[in-house]
Write a protein that holds these residues in place. Sequence first.
Motif, PDB file in Angstrom:
ATOM      1  N   TYR A  47       0.835  -1.204   0.000  1.00 15.64           N
ATOM      2  CA  TYR A  47       0.000   0.000   0.000  1.00 15.64           C
ATOM      3  C   TYR A  47       0.868   1.252   0.000  1.00 15.64           C
ATOM      4  O   TYR A  47       0.553   2.236  -0.687  1.00 15.64           O
ATOM      5  CB  TYR A  47      -0.927   0.013   1.226  1.00 15.64           C
ATOM      6  N   GLY A  48       1.950   1.225   0.764  1.00 19.87           N
ATOM      7  CA  GLY A  48       2.820   2.396   0.823  1.00 19.87           C
ATOM      8  C   GLY A  48       3.346   2.793  -0.538  1.00 19.87           C
ATOM      9  O   GLY A  48       3.438   3.982  -0.862  1.00 19.87           O
ATOM     10  N   ALA A  49       3.698   1.783  -1.369  1.00 15.61           N
ATOM     11  CA  ALA A  49       4.189   2.072  -2.720  1.00 15.61           C
ATOM     12  C   ALA A  49       3.037   2.395  -3.662  1.00 15.61           C
ATOM     13  O   ALA A  49       3.103   3.363  -4.426  1.00 15.61           O
ATOM     14  CB  ALA A  49       4.983   0.879  -3.244  1.00 15.61           C
ATOM     15  N   LYS A  50       1.987   1.608  -3.603  1.00 17.08           N
ATOM     16  CA  LYS A  50       0.895   1.714  -4.556  1.00 17.08           C
ATOM     17  C   LYS A  50       0.091   3.005  -4.391  1.00 17.08           C
ATOM     18  O   LYS A  50      -0.223   3.691  -5.378  1.00 17.08           O
ATOM     19  CB  LYS A  50      -0.030   0.505  -4.385  1.00 17.08           C
ATOM     20  N   VAL A  51      -0.232   3.369  -3.155  1.00 15.17           N
ATOM     21  CA  VAL A  51      -1.095   4.513  -2.875  1.00 15.17           C
ATOM     22  C   VAL A  51      -0.365   5.602  -2.090  1.00 15.17           C
ATOM     23  O   VAL A  51      -0.479   6.790  -2.400  1.00 15.17           O
ATOM     24  CB  VAL A  51      -2.354   4.065  -2.095  1.00 15.17           C
ATOM     25  N   GLY A  52       0.365   5.197  -1.056  1.00 14.47           N
ATOM     26  CA  GLY A  52       0.961   6.166  -0.149  1.00 14.47           C
ATOM     27  C   GLY A  52       1.918   7.142  -0.809  1.00 14.47           C
ATOM     28  O   GLY A  52       1.800   8.366  -0.642  1.00 14.47           O
ATOM     29  N   VAL A  53       2.874   6.624  -1.567  1.00 20.60           N
ATOM     30  CA  VAL A  53       3.867   7.501  -2.192  1.00 20.60           C
ATOM     31  C   VAL A  53       3.230   8.517  -3.137  1.00 20.60           C
ATOM     32  O   VAL A  53       3.510   9.716  -3.038  1.00 20.60           O
ATOM     33  CB  VAL A  53       4.968   6.677  -2.906  1.00 20.60           C
ATOM     34  N   MET A 230       8.271   9.675   8.839  1.00 16.22           N
ATOM     35  CA  MET A 230       7.004   9.074   8.414  1.00 16.22           C
ATOM     36  C   MET A 230       7.269   7.906   7.466  1.00 16.22           C
ATOM     37  O   MET A 230       8.362   7.756   6.949  1.00 16.22           O
ATOM     38  CB  MET A 230       6.133  10.136   7.730  1.00 16.22           C
ATOM     39  N   HIS A 231       6.245   7.098   7.273  1.00 15.23           N
ATOM     40  CA  HIS A 231       6.331   5.927   6.408  1.00 15.23           C
ATOM     41  C   HIS A 231       5.144   5.950   5.452  1.00 15.23           C
ATOM     42  O   HIS A 231       3.995   6.106   5.910  1.00 15.23           O
ATOM     43  CB  HIS A 231       6.298   4.640   7.235  1.00 15.23           C
ATOM     44  N   PRO A 232       5.355   5.777   4.153  1.00 18.34           N
ATOM     45  CA  PRO A 232       4.237   5.814   3.217  1.00 18.34           C
ATOM     46  C   PRO A 232       3.108   4.851   3.545  1.00 18.34           C
ATOM     47  O   PRO A 232       1.942   5.153   3.286  1.00 18.34           O
ATOM     48  CB  PRO A 232       4.894   5.483   1.873  1.00 18.34           C
ATOM     49  N   GLN A 233       3.427   3.694   4.146  1.00 12.41           N
ATOM     50  CA  GLN A 233       2.362   2.747   4.481  1.00 12.41           C
ATOM     51  C   GLN A 233       1.597   3.150   5.733  1.00 12.41           C
ATOM     52  O   GLN A 233       0.541   2.587   6.028  1.00 12.41           O
ATOM     53  CB  GLN A 233       2.899   1.328   4.612  1.00 12.41           C
ATOM     54  N   VAL A 234       2.096   4.143   6.460  1.00  9.39           N
ATOM     55  CA  VAL A 234       1.422   4.656   7.651  1.00  9.39           C
ATOM     56  C   VAL A 234       0.818   6.029   7.361  1.00  9.39           C
ATOM     57  O   VAL A 234      -0.400   6.229   7.428  1.00  9.39           O
ATOM     58  CB  VAL A 234       2.387   4.742   8.852  1.00  9.39           C
ATOM     59  N   SER A 235       1.659   6.983   7.023  1.00  8.24           N
ATOM     60  CA  SER A 235       1.183   8.338   6.748  1.00  8.24           C
ATOM     61  C   SER A 235       0.550   8.480   5.373  1.00  8.24           C
ATOM     62  O   SER A 235       0.021   9.547   5.054  1.00  8.24           O
ATOM     63  CB  SER A 235       2.334   9.342   6.904  1.00  8.24           C
ATOM     64  N   GLY A 236       0.589   7.430   4.578  1.00  9.55           N
ATOM     65  CA  GLY A 236      -0.093   7.449   3.289  1.00  9.55           C
ATOM     66  C   GLY A 236      -1.557   7.059   3.373  1.00  9.55           C
ATOM     67  O   GLY A 236      -2.272   7.090   2.371  1.00  9.55           O
ATOM     68  N   ARG A 237      -2.035   6.694   4.582  1.00 10.35           N
ATOM     69  CA  ARG A 237      -3.449   6.420   4.761  1.00 10.35           C
ATOM     70  C   ARG A 237      -4.241   7.725   4.615  1.00 10.35           C
ATOM     71  O   ARG A 237      -3.726   8.804   4.898  1.00 10.35           O
ATOM     72  CB  ARG A 237      -3.701   5.806   6.140  1.00 10.35           C
ATOM     73  N   PRO A 238      -5.498   7.638   4.159  1.00 10.94           N
ATOM     74  CA  PRO A 238      -6.251   8.863   3.849  1.00 10.94           C
ATOM     75  C   PRO A 238      -6.274   9.910   4.952  1.00 10.94           C
ATOM     76  O   PRO A 238      -5.965  11.087   4.716  1.00 10.94           O
ATOM     77  CB  PRO A 238      -7.649   8.330   3.543  1.00 10.94           C
ATOM     78  N   SER A 239      -6.633   9.529   6.175  1.00 13.02           N
ATOM     79  CA  SER A 239      -6.737  10.538   7.227  1.00 13.02           C
ATOM     80  C   SER A 239      -5.378  11.102   7.610  1.00 13.02           C
ATOM     81  O   SER A 239      -5.275  12.260   8.039  1.00 13.02           O
ATOM     82  CB  SER A 239      -7.416   9.955   8.472  1.00 13.02           C
ATOM     83  N   ARG A 240      -4.323  10.296   7.419  1.00 13.30           N
ATOM     84  CA  ARG A 240      -2.998  10.801   7.790  1.00 13.30           C
ATOM     85  C   ARG A 240      -2.356  11.602   6.653  1.00 13.30           C
ATOM     86  O   ARG A 240      -1.429  12.379   6.903  1.00 13.30           O
ATOM     87  CB  ARG A 240      -2.124   9.645   8.291  1.00 13.30           C
ATOM     88  N   ILE A 241      -2.835  11.443   5.430  1.00 12.81           N
ATOM     89  CA  ILE A 241      -2.486  12.399   4.380  1.00 12.81           C
ATOM     90  C   ILE A 241      -3.053  13.766   4.771  1.00 12.81           C
ATOM     91  O   ILE A 241      -2.399  14.804   4.627  1.00 12.81           O
ATOM     92  CB  ILE A 241      -3.027  11.948   3.011  1.00 12.81           C
TER      93      ILE A 241
END
Length: 276
Positions: A47-53, A230-241
């Motif tokens: 998810y971090g690569a696919k969406v988060g980044v 931060m980590h894309p798989q953590v901070s890349g979640r919608p609310s954390r964006i």
Amino acid sequence: MIDMRVNWPNKARVAVMLTFDFDAETLWLARDPENIRRPGILSQGRYGAKVGVPMILQTLREEGVKATFFVVGWTAETHQDRAEMILREGHEIAHHSYSHSWIDPSFPDKEVEEMEKGLEALKRCLGVVPKGYRSPAGETSDNLIRLLQKHEFLYDSSLLDDINPYRHVMPDGSRGPVELPWHWSLDDAVYALFSIKGPRPIFPNSHIRQVFQDEFREIYRWGGLYNLVMHPQVSGRPSRIMLLREMIQWIKTFPDVWFATGTEVAEAWAAGHEKG
């Protein structure tokens, strides 16, 4: 109060580093190699690569700030397209090991392998010779700084012993890399990285925001380096964006704030605090 002000460019009061550890699946593979057979677990990293980044890059672009991405060598190989996106947006790519394996001082050969394979992967896949390094999970050894000096790194961001940069001194008295310290209180994984094998609460954004902002206010008062991890798989979640965007906008309300990459911070600190 002891004066801890740093001579930042344009008389800035604080330097802000927005940093992202781009681990992808290696975060889970390094914890347990058996996870290679568990696609559900690995999908968290994917998810971090696919969406988060992409979402992080869009947010940084909209806010007009640059960041430093500490990229694992395996990630550069496996998600090369996402790492190339980071470069195209003008952000810095730094070194974060090859496989995100935690350093064990009992196995120095493994530490060397992680360093050199990671360097080779970043060069081969991205054409990047990184100037900065961050160890996985902050795990290091007595050999780390010697390895960084050998490979001519400008800076390290692995230690937690200050809020301001400082220069490592090698055993022979020569100058080593500049250290850009961080701390767990400014790491998103502490609050929102969940694992079935190591369950812990996922804190609401209000909690995370309060810790991040309280730390910023006092570092701003002292005058130092605000190093947000931060980590894309953590901070890349919608609310954390949303939280990332709100943090950037909130920090911008303070006068004399300098958003900078790791290389810019290390070079500015050296220029302002060292002679010759």
